[in-house]
Design an enzyme around this catalytic site. Structure first.
Site, PDB file in Angstrom:
ATOM      1  N   LYS A 110       0.838  -1.199   0.000  1.00 26.71           N
ATOM      2  CA  LYS A 110       0.000   0.000   0.000  1.00 26.71           C
ATOM      3  C   LYS A 110       0.874   1.251   0.000  1.00 26.71           C
ATOM      4  O   LYS A 110       1.427   1.637   1.018  1.00 26.71           O
ATOM      5  CB  LYS A 110      -0.925   0.045   1.225  1.00 26.71           C
ATOM      6  CG  LYS A 110      -2.016   1.099   1.032  1.00 26.71           C
ATOM      7  CD  LYS A 110      -2.522   1.729   2.305  1.00 26.71           C
ATOM      8  CE  LYS A 110      -1.623   2.796   2.852  1.00 26.71           C
ATOM      9  NZ  LYS A 110      -1.520   4.026   2.041  1.00 26.71           N
ATOM     10  N   GLY A 153       7.373   5.089   7.937  1.00 28.19           N
ATOM     11  CA  GLY A 153       6.592   6.317   8.059  1.00 28.19           C
ATOM     12  C   GLY A 153       6.805   6.950   9.423  1.00 28.19           C
ATOM     13  O   GLY A 153       7.853   6.762  10.052  1.00 28.19           O
ATOM     14  N   SER A 154       5.802   7.682   9.884  1.00 29.51           N
ATOM     15  CA  SER A 154       5.957   8.439  11.122  1.00 29.51           C
ATOM     16  C   SER A 154       5.894   7.531  12.349  1.00 29.51           C
ATOM     17  O   SER A 154       5.302   6.445  12.303  1.00 29.51           O
ATOM     18  CB  SER A 154       4.857   9.493  11.222  1.00 29.51           C
ATOM     19  OG  SER A 154       3.598   8.857  11.325  1.00 29.51           O
ATOM     20  N   THR A 155       6.469   7.975  13.430  1.00 32.35           N
ATOM     21  CA  THR A 155       6.441   7.208  14.675  1.00 32.35           C
ATOM     22  C   THR A 155       5.008   7.069  15.188  1.00 32.35           C
ATOM     23  O   THR A 155       4.623   6.002  15.684  1.00 32.35           O
ATOM     24  CB  THR A 155       7.353   7.879  15.724  1.00 32.35           C
ATOM     25  OG1 THR A 155       8.707   7.795  15.240  1.00 32.35           O
ATOM     26  CG2 THR A 155       7.274   7.191  17.071  1.00 32.35           C
ATOM     27  N   GLU A 207      10.209  16.005  14.542  1.00 31.04           N
ATOM     28  CA  GLU A 207      10.586  15.753  13.148  1.00 31.04           C
ATOM     29  C   GLU A 207       9.838  16.738  12.258  1.00 31.04           C
ATOM     30  O   GLU A 207       8.608  16.719  12.189  1.00 31.04           O
ATOM     31  CB  GLU A 207      10.238  14.315  12.761  1.00 31.04           C
ATOM     32  CG  GLU A 207      10.713  13.961  11.373  1.00 31.04           C
ATOM     33  CD  GLU A 207      10.421  12.521  10.969  1.00 31.04           C
ATOM     34  OE1 GLU A 207       9.252  12.106  11.026  1.00 31.04           O
ATOM     35  OE2 GLU A 207      11.373  11.811  10.599  1.00 31.04           O
ATOM     36  N   GLU A 223      10.161   1.164  10.397  1.00 36.11           N
ATOM     37  CA  GLU A 223      11.228   2.150  10.246  1.00 36.11           C
ATOM     38  C   GLU A 223      10.571   3.514  10.301  1.00 36.11           C
ATOM     39  O   GLU A 223       9.795   3.879   9.422  1.00 36.11           O
ATOM     40  CB  GLU A 223      11.950   1.929   8.925  1.00 36.11           C
ATOM     41  CG  GLU A 223      13.250   2.691   8.859  1.00 36.11           C
ATOM     42  CD  GLU A 223      13.300   3.559   7.647  1.00 36.11           C
ATOM     43  OE1 GLU A 223      13.171   3.039   6.537  1.00 36.11           O
ATOM     44  OE2 GLU A 223      13.454   4.770   7.827  1.00 36.11           O
ATOM     45  N   GLY A 235       3.419   4.425  13.180  1.00 35.78           N
ATOM     46  CA  GLY A 235       4.099   3.170  13.504  1.00 35.78           C
ATOM     47  C   GLY A 235       3.560   2.542  14.780  1.00 35.78           C
ATOM     48  O   GLY A 235       3.402   1.319  14.885  1.00 35.78           O
ATOM     49  N   CYS A 268      14.156  10.067   6.377  1.00 34.34           N
ATOM     50  CA  CYS A 268      13.985   9.679   7.784  1.00 34.34           C
ATOM     51  C   CYS A 268      15.256   9.894   8.593  1.00 34.34           C
ATOM     52  O   CYS A 268      15.192  10.268   9.752  1.00 34.34           O
ATOM     53  CB  CYS A 268      13.527   8.231   7.855  1.00 34.34           C
ATOM     54  SG  CYS A 268      14.488   7.147   6.795  1.00 34.34           S
TER      55      CYS A 268
HETATM   56  P1  NAI Z   1       2.274   8.535   7.954  1.00 27.43           P
HETATM   57  O1  NAI Z   1       3.269   7.791   8.750  1.00 27.43           O
HETATM   58  O2  NAI Z   1       0.926   8.698   8.558  1.00 27.43           O
HETATM   59  O3  NAI Z   1       2.107   7.844   6.514  1.00 27.43           O
HETATM   60  C1  NAI Z   1       2.949   6.836   6.030  1.00 27.43           C
HETATM   61  C2  NAI Z   1       2.126   5.702   5.437  1.00 27.43           C
HETATM   62  O4  NAI Z   1       1.289   5.159   6.452  1.00 27.43           O
HETATM   63  C3  NAI Z   1       1.198   6.117   4.304  1.00 27.43           C
HETATM   64  O5  NAI Z   1       1.127   5.079   3.342  1.00 27.43           O
HETATM   65  C4  NAI Z   1      -0.147   6.262   5.016  1.00 27.43           C
HETATM   66  O6  NAI Z   1      -1.242   6.098   4.142  1.00 27.43           O
HETATM   67  C5  NAI Z   1      -0.077   5.139   6.021  1.00 27.43           C
HETATM   68  N1  NAI Z   1      -0.944   5.297   7.196  1.00 27.43           N
HETATM   69  C6  NAI Z   1      -1.351   6.455   7.785  1.00 27.43           C
HETATM   70  N2  NAI Z   1      -2.149   6.187   8.840  1.00 27.43           N
HETATM   71  C7  NAI Z   1      -2.248   4.842   8.929  1.00 27.43           C
HETATM   72  C8  NAI Z   1      -2.933   3.947   9.811  1.00 27.43           C
HETATM   73  N3  NAI Z   1      -3.674   4.391  10.813  1.00 27.43           N
HETATM   74  N4  NAI Z   1      -2.801   2.620   9.616  1.00 27.43           N
HETATM   75  C9  NAI Z   1      -2.037   2.147   8.603  1.00 27.43           C
HETATM   76  N5  NAI Z   1      -1.394   2.940   7.721  1.00 27.43           N
HETATM   77  C10 NAI Z   1      -1.481   4.273   7.886  1.00 27.43           C
HETATM   78  O7  NAI Z   1       2.925   9.944   7.614  1.00 27.43           O
HETATM   79  P2  NAI Z   1       2.258  11.236   6.907  1.00 27.43           P
HETATM   80  O8  NAI Z   1       0.963  11.550   7.565  1.00 27.43           O
HETATM   81  O9  NAI Z   1       2.253  11.016   5.447  1.00 27.43           O
HETATM   82  O10 NAI Z   1       3.337  12.355   7.252  1.00 27.43           O
HETATM   83  C11 NAI Z   1       3.314  13.025   8.497  1.00 27.43           C
HETATM   84  C12 NAI Z   1       4.704  13.161   9.068  1.00 27.43           C
HETATM   85  O11 NAI Z   1       5.262  11.878   9.282  1.00 27.43           O
HETATM   86  C13 NAI Z   1       5.707  13.856   8.163  1.00 27.43           C
HETATM   87  O12 NAI Z   1       5.629  15.222   8.260  1.00 27.43           O
HETATM   88  C14 NAI Z   1       7.006  13.318   8.701  1.00 27.43           C
HETATM   89  O13 NAI Z   1       7.412  14.049   9.817  1.00 27.43           O
HETATM   90  C15 NAI Z   1       6.658  11.920   9.128  1.00 27.43           C
HETATM   91  N6  NAI Z   1       7.069  10.937   8.123  1.00 27.43           N
HETATM   92  C16 NAI Z   1       8.236  10.293   8.335  1.00 27.43           C
HETATM   93  C17 NAI Z   1       8.706   9.412   7.397  1.00 27.43           C
HETATM   94  C18 NAI Z   1       9.988   8.726   7.631  1.00 27.43           C
HETATM   95  O14 NAI Z   1      10.444   7.973   6.756  1.00 27.43           O
HETATM   96  N7  NAI Z   1      10.628   8.928   8.761  1.00 27.43           N
HETATM   97  C19 NAI Z   1       7.994   9.140   6.148  1.00 27.43           C
HETATM   98  C20 NAI Z   1       6.737   9.850   6.031  1.00 27.43           C
HETATM   99  C21 NAI Z   1       6.321  10.710   6.995  1.00 27.43           C
END
Ligand code: NAI
Ligand code: MG
Length: 489
Positions: free
Chosen positions: A183, A236-238, A392, A258, A241, A292
């Site tokens: 996804k 993705g985000s903590t 972050e 991660e 996660g 990240c």
């Molecule tokens: P997110 O962590 O919510 O999204 C990443 C993935 O998780 C996307 O595919 C999203 O559709 C999915 N997702 C979101 N909520 C979910 C849930 N409840 N259950 C399962 N999957 C879910 O991050 P987002 O909202 O796109 O970005 C917000 C902040 O997160 C960014 O500003 C950044 O600080 C951080 N982030 C960090 C990343 C990293 O690699 N360290 C990558 C992306 C975002």
């Protein structure tokens, strides 16, 4: 309208069981080009029902002959996929650039990285092996371990580098005989959809890799909680996660996560100032800060603090910010409007907390004003307790903090909930090794930053998550390590 062979006018569909189909709900969402906020194409909005369908076909594919493919056949398949990617690489790189905004100069460099990744996993496909374990049971018993593919894997990836991130699940799945429901994020689903087409062209059996774009709260949550999934891998985000880990309790599925970071980059006063300043700047500004492990907390020894901060700011000012397709662009837009709003809000936070913005700190106006652009930003007058040093931001924003000595800076660097990357710049070899050992993080770079290779483990500590990507132990996460007892009497 952008001319790209994969885009066309019709909405892009979900890829389930080797077939393209609409979402069960019939809904779509707009896929946005962050360089100018235009709509690239509509994409089917996957939901829980589509995840159910994808998990079902992935299970059927896992229970087929695929699971028993010989290692050499898996290797050949990985190399066939690589050949198809290489044939279509320019389109793939351009699509990624259009979708998430990384400059074409950056995505073009992924050619080498992708080749090495497939070559590495093609070799790994041949090297799965168990062990004979000695035992002291009376009688005549033999005991050994046997590695078999784990099952159906769910992968949830973010938008900051999907072309690379998707390979961390696709390659191990192909190398081991697992199957996958991937996804991608709504902000950047296109390279994963084009990859689905490439995998099919290369001969990956139907149902082995399924791609279902959709919102995190529905499609993502359904995948994380699904009892038909044996392992979930999340980047993705903590905050998200944590939800993934909670959802995994439904069937005690395996998890690797991660997550976010606020990585320290430590500069001692004995460095080659210019080289270290360039390295420290790019440790944060690469990919517009949306990495990240970006080195966003820059600790500089007090004697060189002012000069060094100015040198980093100068690098930031010299970088060319522009449309992601412009070959001269070094810093592209942020990937989404939401990310733009978030990064801009931290400029205000920095000022309100009494820090000083040395360079950048603005949204771009003028010709690029419709896109999601900010300038590379260096913040001084800062300390480790400020929000800009703790949260972050995920943009090209580096916070520079002075320090006096080694033991102090190691404490400061470790004073964070995160533990992904860490950098140390010094000519003192003993000091470099001490700091590398004492930083509580998954990866440390000395006199460089952000170097990665498919053969070298990528991992985190603390609230930056756990699990490996790449390196010699990655495939173990896709294998069940069974024990077999045999009575030889
Ligand atoms: P997110 O962590 O919510 O999204 C990443 C993935 O998780 C996307 O595919 C999203 O559709 C999915 N997702 C979101 N909520 C979910 C849930 N409840 N259950 C399962 N999957 C879910 O991050 P987002 O909202 O796109 O970005 C917000 C902040 O997160 C960014 O500003 C950044 O600080 C951080 N982030 C960090 C990343 C990293 O690699 N360290 C990558 C992306 C975002
Ligand atoms: Mg997009």
């Amino acid at each position: 309208m952008i001319d790209h062979p994969f885009l066309g006018n019709a909405p892009k569909q979900l890829f389930i069981g080797g077939q393209w189909r609409d979402a069960a709900s019939g809904e779509t969402f707009d896929c946005i080009n962050p360089s100018d906020a235009s709509v690239l194409v509509k994409v089917a909005r996957g939901g829980a029902a589509d995840i159910d369908a994808a998990v079902a076909v992935a299970r059927t594919a896992f229970d087929s002959a695929w699971r028993d493919w010989k290692p050499l056949d898996r290797q050949s398949l990985l190399l066939a996929v690589l050949a198809r990617i290489e044939a279509r690489f320019d389109d793939l790189a351009r699509l990624e650039t259009l979708d998430m905004g990384a400059p074409i100069a950056r995505t073009s460099t992924f050619r080498r990285w992708i080749r090495q990744t497939f070559q590495y996993y093609a070799a790994q496909a041949l090297s799965t092996r168990g062990d004979v374990m000695s035992n002291s049971v009376p009688g005549d018993f033999m005991s050994y371990s046997l590695k078999v593919p784990l099952g159906v894997v769910g992968a949830i990836i973010p938008w900051n580098g999907p072309l690379i991130t998707q390979l961390w699940s696709i390659c191990p799945v192909l190398a081991t005989g697992c199957t996958l429901v991937l996804k991608p994020a709504e902000e950047a689903p296109l390279s994963a959809l084009m990859m689905a087409e490439i995998l099919q062209e290369a001969g990956v059996p139907d149902g082995v890799v399924n791609v279902v774009p959709g919102p995190g709260a529905t499609a993502g949550a359904a995948l994380a909680a699904h009892t038909g999934i044996d392992k979930i891998t999340f980047t993705g985000s903590t905050a998200t996660g944590r939800k993934i880990i909670e959802a995994s309790a439904s069937n005690i599925k395996r998890v690797s996560v991660e997550l976010g970071g606020k990585s320290p980059d430590i500069v001692f006063d004995d460095v080659d100032l210019e080289a270290a300043a360039r390295g420290a700047a790019m440790a944060c500004f690469n990919n517009t800060g949306q990495i990240c492990y970006a080195g966003t907390r820059l600790f500089v020894q007090r004697g060189i603090y002012d000069r060094f901060v100015e040198a980093v700011a100068e690098v930031g000012r010299s970088l060319r910010v522009g449309h992601s397709l412009d070959p001269d662009t070094q810093v592209g837009p942020l990937a989404s409007r939401a990310q733009l709003d978030k990064v801009e809000s931290y400029f205000d936070v920095a000022r309100a907390d009494g820090a000083r913005i040395v360079s950048g700190g603005e949204r771009l106006q003028g010709a690029l004003g419709t896109g999601f652009f900010v300038t590379p930003t260096v913040i001084a007058n800062a300390h480790n307790d400020m929000r800009i040093a703790r949260e972050e931001i995920f943009g090209p924003v580096v916070t520079a903090i002075p320090f006096d000595d080694e033991s102090e800076v190691v404490k400061l660097a470790n004073d964070t909930v995160y533990g992904l990357g860490g950098g140390v710049w010094s000519r003192d070899v003993g000091r470099v090794h001490r700091v590398a050992r004492d930083l509580r993080c998954g990866m440390t770079w000395a006199n460089c930053y952000g170097v990665t290779d498919p053969g070298v483990t990528f991992t985190g500590a603390k609230q930056s998550g756990y699990g490996n990507k790449g390196g010699p132990w990655h495939l173990d996460e896709y294998l069940l390590n069974k024990t077999v007892w045999l009575n030889l009497a």
